[in-house]
Design an enzyme around this catalytic site. Structure first.
Site, short mmCIF file in Angstrom:
data_model
loop_
_atom_site.label_atom_id
_atom_site.label_comp_id
_atom_site.label_asym_id
_atom_site.label_seq_id
_atom_site.Cartn_x
_atom_site.Cartn_y
_atom_site.Cartn_z
N ASP A 476 0.82 -1.21 0.00
CA ASP A 476 0.00 0.00 0.00
C ASP A 476 0.86 1.26 0.00
OD1 ASP A 476 -1.93 1.89 0.37
OD2 ASP A 476 -2.53 1.23 2.37
N GLY A 521 -4.87 3.60 -8.09
CA GLY A 521 -5.02 3.88 -9.52
C GLY A 521 -4.15 5.02 -10.02
N ASP A 542 -10.53 3.80 -1.42
CA ASP A 542 -11.19 2.77 -0.61
C ASP A 542 -12.71 2.75 -0.82
OD1 ASP A 542 -8.66 2.57 0.34
OD2 ASP A 542 -9.22 2.60 2.46
C1 GAL Z 1 -5.52 2.04 2.85
C2 GAL Z 1 -5.96 0.93 1.92
C3 GAL Z 1 -6.99 0.11 2.67
C4 GAL Z 1 -6.36 -0.45 3.93
C5 GAL Z 1 -5.77 0.67 4.78
C6 GAL Z 1 -4.99 0.13 5.97
O1 GAL Z 1 -4.57 2.86 2.21
O2 GAL Z 1 -6.49 1.45 0.74
O3 GAL Z 1 -7.48 -0.92 1.84
O4 GAL Z 1 -5.38 -1.38 3.58
O5 GAL Z 1 -4.92 1.49 4.01
O6 GAL Z 1 -4.45 1.13 6.77
#
Ligand code: GAL
Length: 726
Positions: A476, A521, A542
């Site tokens: 991420d 994306g 998200d």
């Molecule tokens: C976001 C991600 C989520 C989740 C979250 C955890 O950036 O898009 O799906 O993984 O971090 O902190």
């Protein structure tokens, strides 16, 4: 009096709007902290005046980790008095970060906590402060003083968004009406902070026709601190609308909910194969594969044509071992139970490609958020098997953020926190049951949840995850934005760099690790994700469990992405939001209506999307099981051609998406994005997207062939079909 009101209004920045509310956009301000400032009589005439619509930093103050006070002077007209209650509602808007508020010297509320509170500092910068003020505190038609003590953690601070309002409270400030699901039944719950009496009305309607099926009404009394609860009954595709009209306020509260109606027929007792038709593994990598047969248990399994190095556990139906030689190995998967025997043709493809069909499994984020623990993962994993979801091919158990310890070990190794006492044992257990383990990290120094990231430890982390038995990495971007400077370099190469680096180390591990890019994306990741050898990439931000989110992520942002998906590399529109979700320890039923949930799963099936369940599997109900375990719907998602659906039609709120399937069939979703039921002439709708000479239409949810004719699609609902043409 009028003249006085006008004068003060101009002088101190407040005004009376249509006598229903007073708005104030300024207050006197002082840096620091002093209990005397809460008192009405305190003389603040030498304090500077600040706008409530801009934070204090923008007005020349900088107070990090400290206090500032606002004192708002306002005349409250008696026209705000309401017959039944003379209470007034003080709506201060959001305050950055925490506040404590006094009204004419009496403390009326507090939001967020400061470092001096026993529970420690907790910011609540974005929720509006709505405090009810008792009538005895209000000086009608005279000046009142609202004193607000603000604590600010990080900059900026203070009031920042809009004026404060003083209004007549409405019924919903005192009484709430909720529809809750309990033990598979819905109940309406009335709760009141004041004694209340009024009329309850319960209307049951057919969703498609809006026709009233039943109507009931009665008078009820709600006492403070005592809930009034009653059951509401629905059958099939019905909706219930409940209202409560309070006698004194003359206002009405309303809530409505639709029945979670089940379309998927129950699986036969005889064994039925529901899994993918192929599985890809690299030469020498562990084969971890669970035979996905539904049907009565116990079951015995056998496989014909197993290559050297792979063995089968005949009781669990789990393949393990490894194959040294590249090649396609045709197998016959066999399951036997008291009711009969079923054989399924299958190919084990040993080669360079993995993830030949989209990954199916679970991820902890949408349910548990940062409160995930090893115990919770185990509980969902056990339920995946015991409740039969593993019999439909769900196999990845992915741990999202919040497994990381605060610091690395002295040798730099990443370690788990106390919520994951033995992650290797968890991996071993999953593998011995033919399931796979996933993990989460960030190329930055920190993850999105503020935990340790991988930056500068890429090689070490890849090795550690291999030792733990990790089969899936969600990587991420998030914290990497602190390292990355788009002003300096916003080329695709710059966006790809951290992902490239990690993939190089992942591929050096002696096991297959599904590589999931999560960077929302950016830089059109779908155009280059395959070049960093990713197996999937998130295409959006998200998801959450609302129609607005589902519409934006599932429909709007997927248009035109179909050319980029295929066996081994998939577009990922984020995880599923059906079942009990909550992003914390507080789980709730998905807020999507049942029809929206059918739309969600149909669309993810069409989009060849990662099917990662986002709810607590241990609490899965029959409706959610019906959504996730329809073998014909899942077969489209897992189709071996791997053709993602494209949008064929977008007209008057109706979208039709379709994809070709390897057996010559065409999967078609007709989605009604409108708020009203949509009548559809099936032949006409198919002809519109070029499907003529139709020989067969199968309703995938109901699993039955249907004739041409007129069908009705619910608001936000879908007709999901498999069409065969000449
Ligand atoms: C976001 C991600 C989520 C989740 C979250 C955890 O950036 O898009 O799906 O993984 O971090 O902190």
């Amino acid at each position: 009096m009028k003249k006085f009101l006008l004068m003060v209004a101009l002088g101190l920045g407040w005004s009376v709007l249509a006598s229903a509310q007073v708005s104030v956009n300024e207050g006197r301000f002082q840096k620091g902290d002093n209990p005397a400032w809460s008192q009405a009589a305190f003389n603040d005439s030498d304090w500077p005046v600040l706008s409530l619509e801009k934070d204090w930093n923008k007005q020349g103050y900088k107070i990090s980790n400290g206090f500032g006070w606002y004192r708002i002077h306002v005349v409250i007209p008696s026209s705000l008095k309401r017959g039944s209650t003379d209470k007034v509602l003080l709506d201060l808007g959001p305050i950055d970060d925490c506040d404590e508020t006094w009204f004419n010297g009496t403390r009326i509320g507090k939001t967020g906590t400061t470092p001096e509170d026993p529970e420690g500092y907790a910011s609540d910068w974005d929720s509006p402060r709505r405090y009810v003020v008792e009538p005895k505190l209000v000086k009608w038609d005279k000046e009142n003083v609202i004193a607000v003590r603000v604590y600010n953690g990080g900059d900026p601070g203070g009031f920042f968004e809009r004026p404060a309002f003083i209004t007549k409270p409405s019924l919903e400030d005192f009484v709430s009406l909720k529809l809750e699901r309990k033990d598979g039944q819905y109940q309406a719950v009335l709760h009141s902070k004041v004694p209340s009496r009024g009329l309850v009305k319960v209307v049951t309607k057919e969703v498609l026709s809006d026709q009233v099926v039943r109507e009931n009404q009665w008078k009820t009394t709600v006492s403070p601190r005592t809930d009034v609860a009653f059951c509401v009954n629905m059958q099939g595709q019905q909706r219930v609308e409940v209202t409560f009209t309070d006698d004194k306020f003359g206002e009405t509260l309303a809530a409505s909910v639709a029945a979670p109606y089940i379309l998927t027929p129950p699986a036969p007792a005889t064994p039925r194969y529901n899994g993918p038709l192929v599985f890809g593994v690299r030469p020498g990598s562990p084969v971890i594969f669970r035979l996905a047969f539904s049907g009565e248990k116990p079951m015995k399994y056998a496989v014909e044509g197993l290559p050297k190095g792979v063995t089968l556990d005949p009781d669990k139906g789990v393949l393990s071992g490894s194959v040294a030689e590249k090649g396609d190995y045709p197998l016959v998967l066999i399951a036997r139970n008291a009711k009969g025997e079923t054989r399924a043709e299958f190919t084990l493809k040993v080669g360079d490609k993995i993830a030949l069909t989209p990954p199916m499994g679970w991820n902890s984020w949408n349910c548990w958020g940062l409160s995930v623990s090893q115990e919770k993962v185990m509980s969902s994993a056990a339920a995946l098997i015991n409740r039969g979801l593993a019999d439909y091919g769900y196999s990845y158990m992915n741990i999202d953020d919040a497994w990381e310890a605060e610091e690395r070990a002295p040798d730099g190794r990443i370690v788990t926190n106390e919520k994951f006492p033995d992650i290797k044992a968890l991996g071993d257990w999953l593998h011995s049951n033919g399931l796979k383990m996933g993990i989460y990290s960030s190329p930055g120094d920190r993850t999105c949840g503020g935990y340790l990231g991988t930056l500068d430890h890429e090689w070490q982390d890849a090795e550690t995850w291999n030792e733990w038995g990790v089969d899936y990495l969600k990587y991420d971007w998030c914290g990497y934005s602190r390292v990355f400077n788009p002003d300096r370099d916003h080329s695709v190469a710059a966006y790809a760099r951290p992902y490239m680096k990690m993939q190089q180390y992942l591929r050096q591990q002696p096991r297959d690790i599904f590589y999931s890019l999560c960077q929302y994306g950016m830089a059109d990741v779908w155009t280059w994700g395959h070049a960093v050898d990713a197996n999937s990439w998130r295409t959006t931000g998200d998801i959450t469990d609302t129609w607005a989110s589902l519409y934006d992520i599932g429909f709007k942002r997927q248009v035109g992405l179909h050319p980029y998906a295929g066996p081994g590399h998939w577009n990922d529109p984020d995880m599923l939001v059906v079942g009990k979700v909550g992003w914390s320890d507080n789980l709730r039923d998905s807020r999507l209506t049942p029809d929206e949930q059918y739309t969600h799963i149909s669309l993810w099936s069409l989009l060849a999307a990662n099917m990662l369940i986002g709810c607590d599997i241990a609490q899965i109900d029959d409706f959610t099981f019906n959504l996730l375990c329809n073998n014909e719907v899942n077969a489209v998602n897992q189709d071996i051609l791997g053709h993602q659906a494209h949008m064929d039609l977008d007209e008057d709120g109706v979208q039709t998406w379709s994809r070709d399937l390897y057996d010559g069939g065409i999967a078609v979703g007709i989605f009604n994005l409108n708020e009203a039921t949509l009548p559809v002439d099936l032949a006409g709708a198919l002809a519109k997207i070029g499907l003529e000479d139709v020989v067969k239409v199968r309703d995938l949810w109901r699993q039955k062939d249907i004739p041409m004719g007129l069908y009705h699609i619910a608001p936000h609902g879908v007709l999901y079909l498999k069409v065969t043409v000449k």
